[in-house]
Motif scaffolding. Structure first.
Motif, PDB file in Angstrom:
ATOM      1  N   PHE A  23       0.828  -1.200   0.000  1.00 15.46           N
ATOM      2  CA  PHE A  23       0.000   0.000   0.000  1.00 15.46           C
ATOM      3  C   PHE A  23       0.872   1.263   0.000  1.00 15.46           C
ATOM      4  O   PHE A  23       0.775   2.112   0.905  1.00 15.46           O
ATOM      5  N   PRO A  24       1.757   1.395  -0.987  1.00 18.63           N
ATOM      6  CA  PRO A  24       2.683   2.538  -1.029  1.00 18.63           C
ATOM      7  C   PRO A  24       1.969   3.881  -1.092  1.00 18.63           C
ATOM      8  O   PRO A  24       2.517   4.896  -0.626  1.00 18.63           O
ATOM      9  N   GLU A  25       0.739   3.905  -1.645  1.00 19.95           N
ATOM     10  CA  GLU A  25      -0.016   5.155  -1.711  1.00 19.95           C
ATOM     11  C   GLU A  25      -0.258   5.716  -0.312  1.00 19.95           C
ATOM     12  O   GLU A  25      -0.196   6.928  -0.096  1.00 19.95           O
ATOM     13  N   ILE A  26      -0.516   4.812   0.630  1.00 20.07           N
ATOM     14  CA  ILE A  26      -0.762   5.241   2.008  1.00 20.07           C
ATOM     15  C   ILE A  26       0.516   5.798   2.617  1.00 20.07           C
ATOM     16  O   ILE A  26       0.512   6.861   3.259  1.00 20.07           O
ATOM     17  N   ALA A  27       1.624   5.082   2.423  1.00 17.56           N
ATOM     18  CA  ALA A  27       2.902   5.520   2.991  1.00 17.56           C
ATOM     19  C   ALA A  27       3.293   6.895   2.455  1.00 17.56           C
ATOM     20  O   ALA A  27       3.710   7.782   3.221  1.00 17.56           O
ATOM     21  N   GLU A  28       3.152   7.084   1.147  1.00 15.38           N
ATOM     22  CA  GLU A  28       3.533   8.366   0.547  1.00 15.38           C
ATOM     23  C   GLU A  28       2.656   9.502   1.066  1.00 15.38           C
ATOM     24  O   GLU A  28       3.143  10.596   1.367  1.00 15.38           O
ATOM     25  N   TRP A  29       1.361   9.227   1.170  1.00 14.74           N
ATOM     26  CA  TRP A  29       0.436  10.266   1.642  1.00 14.74           C
ATOM     27  C   TRP A  29       0.733  10.641   3.094  1.00 14.74           C
ATOM     28  O   TRP A  29       0.754  11.819   3.455  1.00 14.74           O
ATOM     29  N   LEU A  30       0.979   9.646   3.923  1.00 16.96           N
ATOM     30  CA  LEU A  30       1.268   9.914   5.331  1.00 16.96           C
ATOM     31  C   LEU A  30       2.566  10.695   5.496  1.00 16.96           C
ATOM     32  O   LEU A  30       2.663  11.610   6.323  1.00 16.96           O
ATOM     33  N   ASP A  46     -10.703  15.458   8.060  1.00  9.25           N
ATOM     34  CA  ASP A  46     -11.626  14.586   7.329  1.00  9.25           C
ATOM     35  C   ASP A  46     -10.859  13.576   6.478  1.00  9.25           C
ATOM     36  O   ASP A  46     -11.261  12.407   6.356  1.00  9.25           O
ATOM     37  N   GLU A  47      -9.766  14.010   5.860  1.00  8.03           N
ATOM     38  CA  GLU A  47      -8.939  13.095   5.058  1.00  8.03           C
ATOM     39  C   GLU A  47      -8.329  12.010   5.937  1.00  8.03           C
ATOM     40  O   GLU A  47      -8.280  10.837   5.550  1.00  8.03           O
ATOM     41  N   LEU A  48      -7.868  12.401   7.117  1.00  9.42           N
ATOM     42  CA  LEU A  48      -7.292  11.426   8.054  1.00  9.42           C
ATOM     43  C   LEU A  48      -8.356  10.449   8.526  1.00  9.42           C
ATOM     44  O   LEU A  48      -8.094   9.249   8.670  1.00  9.42           O
ATOM     45  N   THR A  49      -9.564  10.968   8.756  1.00 11.85           N
ATOM     46  CA  THR A  49     -10.665  10.092   9.160  1.00 11.85           C
ATOM     47  C   THR A  49     -10.985   9.086   8.058  1.00 11.85           C
ATOM     48  O   THR A  49     -11.208   7.895   8.319  1.00 11.85           O
ATOM     49  N   GLY A  50     -10.972   9.561   6.806  1.00 11.51           N
ATOM     50  CA  GLY A  50     -11.210   8.664   5.681  1.00 11.51           C
ATOM     51  C   GLY A  50     -10.136   7.595   5.571  1.00 11.51           C
ATOM     52  O   GLY A  50     -10.435   6.416   5.299  1.00 11.51           O
ATOM     53  N   LEU A  51      -8.866   7.996   5.798  1.00 10.56           N
ATOM     54  CA  LEU A  51      -7.775   7.023   5.757  1.00 10.56           C
ATOM     55  C   LEU A  51      -7.934   6.007   6.879  1.00 10.56           C
ATOM     56  O   LEU A  51      -7.695   4.803   6.678  1.00 10.56           O
ATOM     57  N   ALA A  52      -8.321   6.476   8.061  1.00 11.75           N
ATOM     58  CA  ALA A  52      -8.517   5.563   9.197  1.00 11.75           C
ATOM     59  C   ALA A  52      -9.579   4.514   8.857  1.00 11.75           C
ATOM     60  O   ALA A  52      -9.439   3.334   9.205  1.00 11.75           O
ATOM     61  N   GLU A  53     -10.629   4.927   8.166  1.00 17.22           N
ATOM     62  CA  GLU A  53     -11.672   3.980   7.764  1.00 17.22           C
ATOM     63  C   GLU A  53     -11.128   2.973   6.742  1.00 17.22           C
ATOM     64  O   GLU A  53     -11.439   1.780   6.804  1.00 17.22           O
ATOM     65  N   SER A  54     -10.312   3.463   5.807  1.00 18.31           N
ATOM     66  CA  SER A  54      -9.713   2.564   4.816  1.00 18.31           C
ATOM     67  C   SER A  54      -8.764   1.575   5.480  1.00 18.31           C
ATOM     68  O   SER A  54      -8.731   0.387   5.122  1.00 18.31           O
ATOM     69  N   LEU A  55      -7.990   2.053   6.450  1.00 17.01           N
ATOM     70  CA  LEU A  55      -7.097   1.160   7.189  1.00 17.01           C
ATOM     71  C   LEU A  55      -7.895   0.106   7.949  1.00 17.01           C
ATOM     72  O   LEU A  55      -7.463  -1.040   8.080  1.00 17.01           O
ATOM     73  N   GLY A  56      -9.075   0.504   8.419  1.00 15.35           N
ATOM     74  CA  GLY A  56      -9.952  -0.467   9.079  1.00 15.35           C
ATOM     75  C   GLY A  56     -10.395  -1.557   8.119  1.00 15.35           C
ATOM     76  O   GLY A  56     -10.442  -2.740   8.488  1.00 15.35           O
TER      77      GLY A  56
END
Length: 532
Positions: free
Chosen positions: A216-223, A244-254
């Motif tokens: 999931f390199p997209e997540i690493a780069e974004w973070l 809101d973007e962080l909340t969306g990422l947290a949901e995706s990580l879930g």
């Protein structure tokens, strides 16, 4: 004298339970396959790495040949079991990167959420000016002194430290961390300490993982990009957008965590089926529908059923699987409950025969394997008790390596984010301070905090810790007369999931990695590595 009939009944119950769990494992594998079929190819919001897809394919390949594999000789079966264990270890190594991403996401949510909270307090003129500080400090002391053990007290001090702004020289800070590590791992083995600290690095130095960014390199780069943003410099709308973007990422990580958890349980089911000695005919002799379901799903996996037929039959298949699985699970739980009641009647289980004790051990082992979750297994740091304690030299070397890696990572962060990460690490470890030293530090920090809104944030966070640990604060006479529902310090802490800004800041006893390191004392360090 031990009742021979009781022992025989215990042995029979254990054997029955093990069989029911084996049947359940087979059916759960089939349920998992149908759930994947329903999700289709786009199972996750991000592209899935080939390594993960390979693990998934290996599970399916093992499933469609399971009937033959369960009938093989012991040597071949053992080789298959080893392969499944290796698959699980591979899954662990990949999932560690997801833990690192979750840690970073939670840290950034904390930083952004704190800024939102401060602005909300300023806007609504909520401050610490109305706090009865003597009552508040009495609450903090009572919270610590009400601990049921020394470990709980040290951990509670760590929780309070995690609520306070980070105002300490770095050398002193890392010295305190080293003292906390010495306390947490006193008497533990080298192997235990190594694995525990490796788990801690998921959140104290998430990018230290050699696989960081591979999956999931997209997540690493974004973070990595968002980590350099300074929330206090953002306009209100920009800050809200970031959160809101962080909340969306947290949901995706879930969603990713759920995906990995399902794959973990599939592998666990295969391990259980290969570990036990039942062949396919024995597993399905209780209900012929179980074999029919297996053959049908194998046809789907092999592509022998066309797309239209598969879609039309999938809903019916799920209903059949549920009807087959629920009674088996219920029966297994009923048997286990009966076995536990019978064990309570036994005068001395050590007087049971060796065969009976082995059977009881197998029952507990199978149950644990059946119900354990991925994160619980990943953070499981239990080792054989006979392992000798680590030498002082070994411990100091391991602690120094941990601190060096943590420090190297923290130095790459902007000051606001770094301080939040340092605060989270302090909050995740038991404090080595005395209650007097802790109270003096807390009072000094509050006195040095100039902004009334920041004081309110401190009160809010500590109030949340009180609530999450079931501590009932002191209530003044005035508040009792007014029926005021506060923590007792004369100030409303905005308890609950937020500080009043509408966002969950992940405050309380979280270190930022999404796991509870405080409650329980299974490992002796005061941290619960068996997350449930």
């Amino acid at each position: 004298m031990q009742d021979i009939r009781l022992e025989e009944k215990m042995r029979n119950l254990a054997a029955s339970y093990i069989y029911q769990d084996a049947v359940s494992s087979l059916l759960l594998l089939l349920v998992s396959v149908t759930e994947d079929m329903e999700k289709g190819e786009q199972a996750l919001p991000f592209p899935i790495h080939e390594d993960i897809l390979t693990l998934k394919k290996e599970v399916l390949d093992m499933l469609i040949t399971l009937e033959d594999k369960l009938g093989t000789e012991e040597e071949e079966r053992s080789a298959l079991l080893e392969k499944c264990v290796a698959m699980k270890e591979k899954l662990f190594s990949i999932y560690e990167t997801v833990c690192s991403y979750t840690s970073q996401c939670n840290l950034l949510m904390t930083v952004a959420g704190d800024e939102i909270c401060l602005r909300k307090y300023k806007e609504e003129k909520i401050s610490g000016d109305g706090v009865d500080w003597s009552l508040f400090y009495a609450d903090c002391r009572a919270f610590l002194e009400s601990s049921e053990s020394i470990w709980e007290k040290q951990n509670r001090m760590g929780m309070l430290l995690g609520c306070l702004p980070m105002r300490v020289a770095r050398e002193k800070y890392y010295g305190k961390i080293q003292d906390s590590l010495r306390m947490a791992f006193a008497g533990q083995s080298k192997e235990f300490i190594e694995k525990s600290l490796r788990s801690f690095l998921y959140f104290s130095a998430p990018t230290d993982n050699t696989l960081y960014g591979k999956y999931f390199p997209e997540i690493a780069e974004w973070l990595q990009k968002k980590t350099q943003i300074l929330p206090y410099k953002l306009e209100n709308e920009e800050l809200k957008e970031l959160y809101d973007e962080l909340t969306g990422l947290a949901e995706s990580l879930g969603e990713i965590q759920d995906y990995f958890d399902c794959l973990f349980h599939d592998i666990q089911s295969l391990i259980l089926l290969l570990y036990l000695t039942f062949n396919f005919a024995e597993l399905t002799e209780g209900d012929s529908a179980h074999a029919d379901l297996y053959y049908t799903i194998c046809e789907f996996i092999k592509g022998e059923a066309d797309e239209t037929e598969r879609e039309a039959y999938l809903e019916v298949l799920n209903e059949r699987l549920e009807r087959a699985l629920v009674p088996v699970l219920d029966k297994a739980n009923d048997i286990y409950g009966e076995a536990q009641k019978l064990l309570q009647k036994a005068e001395n289980t050590e007087a049971f025969s060796e065969d009976t004790q082995k059977m009881l051990f197998s029952m507990e082992f199978i149950r644990e394997c059946f119900y354990i979750e991925l994160e619980e297994a990943l953070f499981d740091v239990r080792f054989v008790e006979e392992l000798p304690p680590a030498s002082e030299e070994e411990k100091e070397r391991l602690f120094a390596e941990f601190i060096q890696k943590t420090r190297a990572y923290l130095e790459t962060l902007p000051p606001t984010v770094r301080k939040a990460a340092m605060r989270n690490l302090s909050g995740a470890l038991p404090s080595s301070d005395s209650v007097e030293d802790m109270m003096a530090h807390l009072i000094n920090i509050v006195d040095e905090t100039i902004s009334p809104e920041e004081k309110a944030v401190i009160v809010n966070k500590i109030g949340t810790v009180f609530e999450e640990n079931g501590y009932e604060p002191i209530v003044s006479e005035a508040e009792t007369e007014e029926g005021h529902d506060s923590c007792g310090c004369g100030h409303d802490h905005h308890h609950g999931d937020s500080c009043g800004c509408g966002h969950n800041h992940h405050h309380g006893d979280s270190c930022g990695c999404g796991h509870d390191h405080h409650h329980g004392d299974n490992c002796g360090c005061g941290h619960d590595h068996h997350h449930e």
